[in-house]
Design a protein around this motif. Structure first.
Motif, PDB file in Angstrom:
ATOM      1  N   SER A  10      28.689 -51.871 -13.959  1.00 31.05           N
ATOM      2  CA  SER A  10      27.869 -50.659 -14.079  1.00 31.05           C
ATOM      3  C   SER A  10      26.484 -50.987 -14.616  1.00 31.05           C
ATOM      4  N   PHE A  11      26.445 -51.824 -15.657  1.00 31.20           N
ATOM      5  CA  PHE A  11      25.161 -52.216 -16.237  1.00 31.20           C
ATOM      6  C   PHE A  11      24.348 -53.028 -15.231  1.00 31.20           C
ATOM      7  N   ALA A  12      25.017 -53.903 -14.488  1.00 32.83           N
ATOM      8  CA  ALA A  12      24.337 -54.724 -13.484  1.00 32.83           C
ATOM      9  C   ALA A  12      23.688 -53.856 -12.408  1.00 32.83           C
ATOM     10  N   LEU A  13      24.346 -52.769 -12.047  1.00 27.60           N
ATOM     11  CA  LEU A  13      23.775 -51.873 -11.040  1.00 27.60           C
ATOM     12  C   LEU A  13      22.487 -51.237 -11.557  1.00 27.60           C
ATOM     13  N   VAL A  14      22.517 -50.790 -12.816  1.00 26.88           N
ATOM     14  CA  VAL A  14      21.337 -50.144 -13.396  1.00 26.88           C
ATOM     15  C   VAL A  14      20.168 -51.120 -13.491  1.00 26.88           C
ATOM     16  N   VAL A  15      20.420 -52.293 -14.089  1.00 25.01           N
ATOM     17  CA  VAL A  15      19.315 -53.245 -14.270  1.00 25.01           C
ATOM     18  C   VAL A  15      18.920 -53.891 -12.950  1.00 25.01           C
ATOM     19  N   GLY A  16      19.857 -53.964 -11.999  1.00 23.03           N
ATOM     20  CA  GLY A  16      19.524 -54.503 -10.690  1.00 23.03           C
ATOM     21  C   GLY A  16      18.501 -53.638  -9.981  1.00 23.03           C
ATOM     22  N   LEU A  17      18.684 -52.323 -10.046  1.00 24.52           N
ATOM     23  CA  LEU A  17      17.718 -51.406  -9.442  1.00 24.52           C
ATOM     24  C   LEU A  17      16.363 -51.515 -10.132  1.00 24.52           C
ATOM     25  N   LEU A  18      16.378 -51.677 -11.462  1.00 23.62           N
ATOM     26  CA  LEU A  18      15.128 -51.865 -12.199  1.00 23.62           C
ATOM     27  C   LEU A  18      14.441 -53.164 -11.787  1.00 23.62           C
ATOM     28  N   THR A  19      15.235 -54.217 -11.611  1.00 23.34           N
ATOM     29  CA  THR A  19      14.684 -55.539 -11.319  1.00 23.34           C
ATOM     30  C   THR A  19      13.989 -55.592  -9.967  1.00 23.34           C
ATOM     31  N   VAL A  20      14.589 -54.989  -8.943  1.00 23.96           N
ATOM     32  CA  VAL A  20      14.029 -55.105  -7.584  1.00 23.96           C
ATOM     33  C   VAL A  20      12.893 -54.118  -7.346  1.00 23.96           C
ATOM     34  N   THR A  21      12.669 -53.200  -8.303  1.00 29.05           N
ATOM     35  CA  THR A  21      11.532 -52.294  -8.163  1.00 29.05           C
ATOM     36  C   THR A  21      10.243 -53.054  -8.446  1.00 29.05           C
ATOM     37  N   PRO A  22       9.300 -53.091  -7.487  1.00 27.02           N
ATOM     38  CA  PRO A  22       8.060 -53.846  -7.706  1.00 27.02           C
ATOM     39  C   PRO A  22       7.320 -53.377  -8.951  1.00 27.02           C
ATOM     40  N   GLY A  23       6.858 -54.324  -9.729  1.00 22.56           N
ATOM     41  CA  GLY A  23       6.142 -53.982 -10.953  1.00 22.56           C
ATOM     42  C   GLY A  23       5.391 -55.172 -11.492  1.00 22.56           C
ATOM     43  N   LEU A  24       5.179 -55.160 -12.789  1.00 17.12           N
ATOM     44  CA  LEU A  24       4.388 -56.194 -13.453  1.00 17.12           C
ATOM     45  C   LEU A  24       5.005 -57.577 -13.294  1.00 17.12           C
ATOM     46  N   ASP A  25       6.318 -57.700 -13.506  1.00 16.84           N
ATOM     47  CA  ASP A  25       6.982 -59.000 -13.393  1.00 16.84           C
ATOM     48  C   ASP A  25       6.841 -59.564 -11.984  1.00 16.84           C
ATOM     49  N   THR A  26       7.027 -58.706 -10.990  1.00 20.02           N
ATOM     50  CA  THR A  26       6.907 -59.138  -9.596  1.00 20.02           C
ATOM     51  C   THR A  26       5.517 -59.682  -9.313  1.00 20.02           C
ATOM     52  N   ALA A  27       4.503 -58.968  -9.776  1.00 22.21           N
ATOM     53  CA  ALA A  27       3.117 -59.403  -9.538  1.00 22.21           C
ATOM     54  C   ALA A  27       2.841 -60.752 -10.182  1.00 22.21           C
ATOM     55  N   LEU A  28       3.315 -60.956 -11.416  1.00 18.20           N
ATOM     56  CA  LEU A  28       3.071 -62.215 -12.112  1.00 18.20           C
ATOM     57  C   LEU A  28       3.777 -63.382 -11.430  1.00 18.20           C
ATOM     58  N   VAL A  29       5.032 -63.176 -11.043  1.00 15.56           N
ATOM     59  CA  VAL A  29       5.807 -64.250 -10.420  1.00 15.56           C
ATOM     60  C   VAL A  29       5.201 -64.640  -9.071  1.00 15.56           C
ATOM     61  N   LEU A  30       4.883 -63.648  -8.241  1.00 14.00           N
ATOM     62  CA  LEU A  30       4.330 -63.942  -6.923  1.00 14.00           C
ATOM     63  C   LEU A  30       2.982 -64.639  -7.038  1.00 14.00           C
ATOM     64  N   ARG A  31       2.140 -64.164  -7.948  1.00 17.69           N
ATOM     65  CA  ARG A  31       0.823 -64.794  -8.106  1.00 17.69           C
ATOM     66  C   ARG A  31       0.967 -66.225  -8.581  1.00 17.69           C
ATOM     67  N   SER A  32       1.845 -66.453  -9.557  1.00 16.97           N
ATOM     68  CA  SER A  32       2.027 -67.799 -10.103  1.00 16.97           C
ATOM     69  C   SER A  32       2.570 -68.751  -9.043  1.00 16.97           C
ATOM     70  N   ALA A  33       3.554 -68.301  -8.271  1.00 23.81           N
ATOM     71  CA  ALA A  33       4.155 -69.154  -7.252  1.00 23.81           C
ATOM     72  C   ALA A  33       3.184 -69.435  -6.110  1.00 23.81           C
ATOM     73  N   ALA A  34       2.417 -68.417  -5.731  1.00 23.15           N
ATOM     74  CA  ALA A  34       1.526 -68.559  -4.577  1.00 23.15           C
ATOM     75  C   ALA A  34       0.285 -69.377  -4.889  1.00 23.15           C
ATOM     76  N   VAL A  35      -0.248 -69.222  -6.085  1.00 24.08           N
ATOM     77  CA  VAL A  35      -1.541 -69.816  -6.406  1.00 24.08           C
ATOM     78  C   VAL A  35      -1.436 -70.974  -7.393  1.00 24.08           C
ATOM     79  N   SER A  36      -0.632 -70.828  -8.424  1.00 31.38           N
ATOM     80  CA  SER A  36      -0.632 -71.800  -9.513  1.00 31.38           C
ATOM     81  C   SER A  36       0.372 -72.924  -9.354  1.00 31.38           C
ATOM     82  N   GLY A  37       1.412 -72.723  -8.586  1.00 26.82           N
ATOM     83  CA  GLY A  37       2.379 -73.797  -8.390  1.00 26.82           C
ATOM     84  C   GLY A  37       3.755 -73.491  -8.954  1.00 26.82           C
TER      85      GLY A  37
END
Length: 223
Positions: A10-37
Motif C-alpha cells: 500500500s505504501f509502495a503504491l502511494v510513494v510510487g505515484l509520487l515518484t513517477v510524477t515529474p518534478g524537481l528530482d526528475t529535472a535534476l536527474v535528467l539534467r545531470s545524466a544528460a549534461v554532467s555525466g
C-alpha cells in the motif's frame, strides 16, 4: 516487528505515484545524466535518496511534526530551500547564457569537477531543504504505522521502500538520458538543457517561497 507485505504494498503504491510524477528530482536527474555525466547523475540520485531516508527517520521520531507545528521554523527552512533552488537554477541559466560549465560540442566526457560527491551534495541539499518532503511524511507515515509498532523501525523500513522505488525510477531516467548523451552534450543542446532546467528550478524556488501565505493559517491552527 516489521511492516507486513500488505502495508508495504500500500505504501509502495502511494510513494510510487509520487515518484513517477515529474518534478524537481526528475529535472535534476535528467539534467545531470544528460549534461554532467554518469558519476554526477548517480551522485544526485544517491543524495536525493539519502534525504528521503532521513525525512522518514525524522517523521518517525516526530521532528518533522515539530517542524510543521512551528510556522517560524517551517518558514525559515522554506525560505532557505527556495533560495537554494533559485541559486542553483540561476547558475544553470547563467551557464546557458554564457555557454560555460557544460561539455563542448562533440565532447563525450563529463564536465570537469562533476564528481559523485558534488552530485550527492546537490541531491541531498535539494531534498532536505524541501519542507514539502517533511509535510508528506508527517501526513502519510502515521497512516501506515500502528500505535504499538516501533515507529523508528517502521519509519526507516517504509522510507527504505520509497528509496528503492525512487532509486529504480531515477536510474531508469538516467540510463535513458545517457543513451542520448553524445547528442545531449553538444554545446547548443546542453545550453538549452541548462536553460530549461534552471528555469524549472527557479520556478520551483519561487513557488516554495510564495506558498507560505497559503500554509501559515493552516499551520497556525496546530501551533
Amino acid at each position: 516487528m516489521l511492516p507486513s507485505v500488505s502495508v508495504i504494498a500500500s505504501f509502495a503504491l502511494v510513494v510510487g505515484l509520487l515518484t513517477v510524477t515529474p518534478g524537481l528530482d526528475t529535472a535534476l536527474v535528467l539534467r545531470s545524466a544528460a549534461v554532467s555525466g554518469k558519476r554526477r547523475a548517480f551522485g544526485v540520485i544517491a543524495g536525493i535518496q539519502t534525504g528521503t531516508l532521513l525525512w522518514g527517520f525524522l517523521a518517525a521520531i516526530g521532528v518533522s511534526a515539530i517542524l510543521l507545528a512551528s510556522a517560524q521554523l517551517y518558514d525559515a527552512i522554506r525560505l532557505v530551500g527556495a533560495a537554494y533552488l533559485a541559486w542553483i537554477g540561476g547558475r544553470m541559466i547563467w551557464s546557458a547564457i554564457r555557454g560555460t560549465g557544460t561539455a563542448g560540442a562533440g565532447d563525450d566526457g563529463p564536465v570537469s569537477g562533476d564528481s559523485f560527491f558534488r552530485g550527492w551534495r546537490q541531491g541531498a541539499l535539494t531534498n532536505l531543504l524541501n519542507p514539502k518532503m517533511g509535510a508528506f511524511y508527517v501526513a502519510i507515515l502515521p497512516q501506515f504505522i500502528p500505535e504499538e509498532a516501533p515507529h523508528i523501525v517502521w519509519g526507516l523500513a517504509l522510507a527504505g521502500v520509497h528509496v528503492l522505488i525512487g532509486s529504480a525510477w531515477s536510474t531508469a531516467l538516467a540510463l535513458v538520458a545517457q543513451k542520448s548523451s553524445r547528442w545531449l552534450r553538444r554545446r547548443k543542446v546542453s545550453r538549452t538543457i541548462d536553460g530549461v532546467t534552471g528555469t524549472v528550478l527557479v520556478g520551483f524556488g519561487i513557488g516554495v517561497a510564495l506558498e507560505g501565505s497559503a500554509l501559515r493559517p493552516h499551520m497556525g491552527a496546530h501551533a
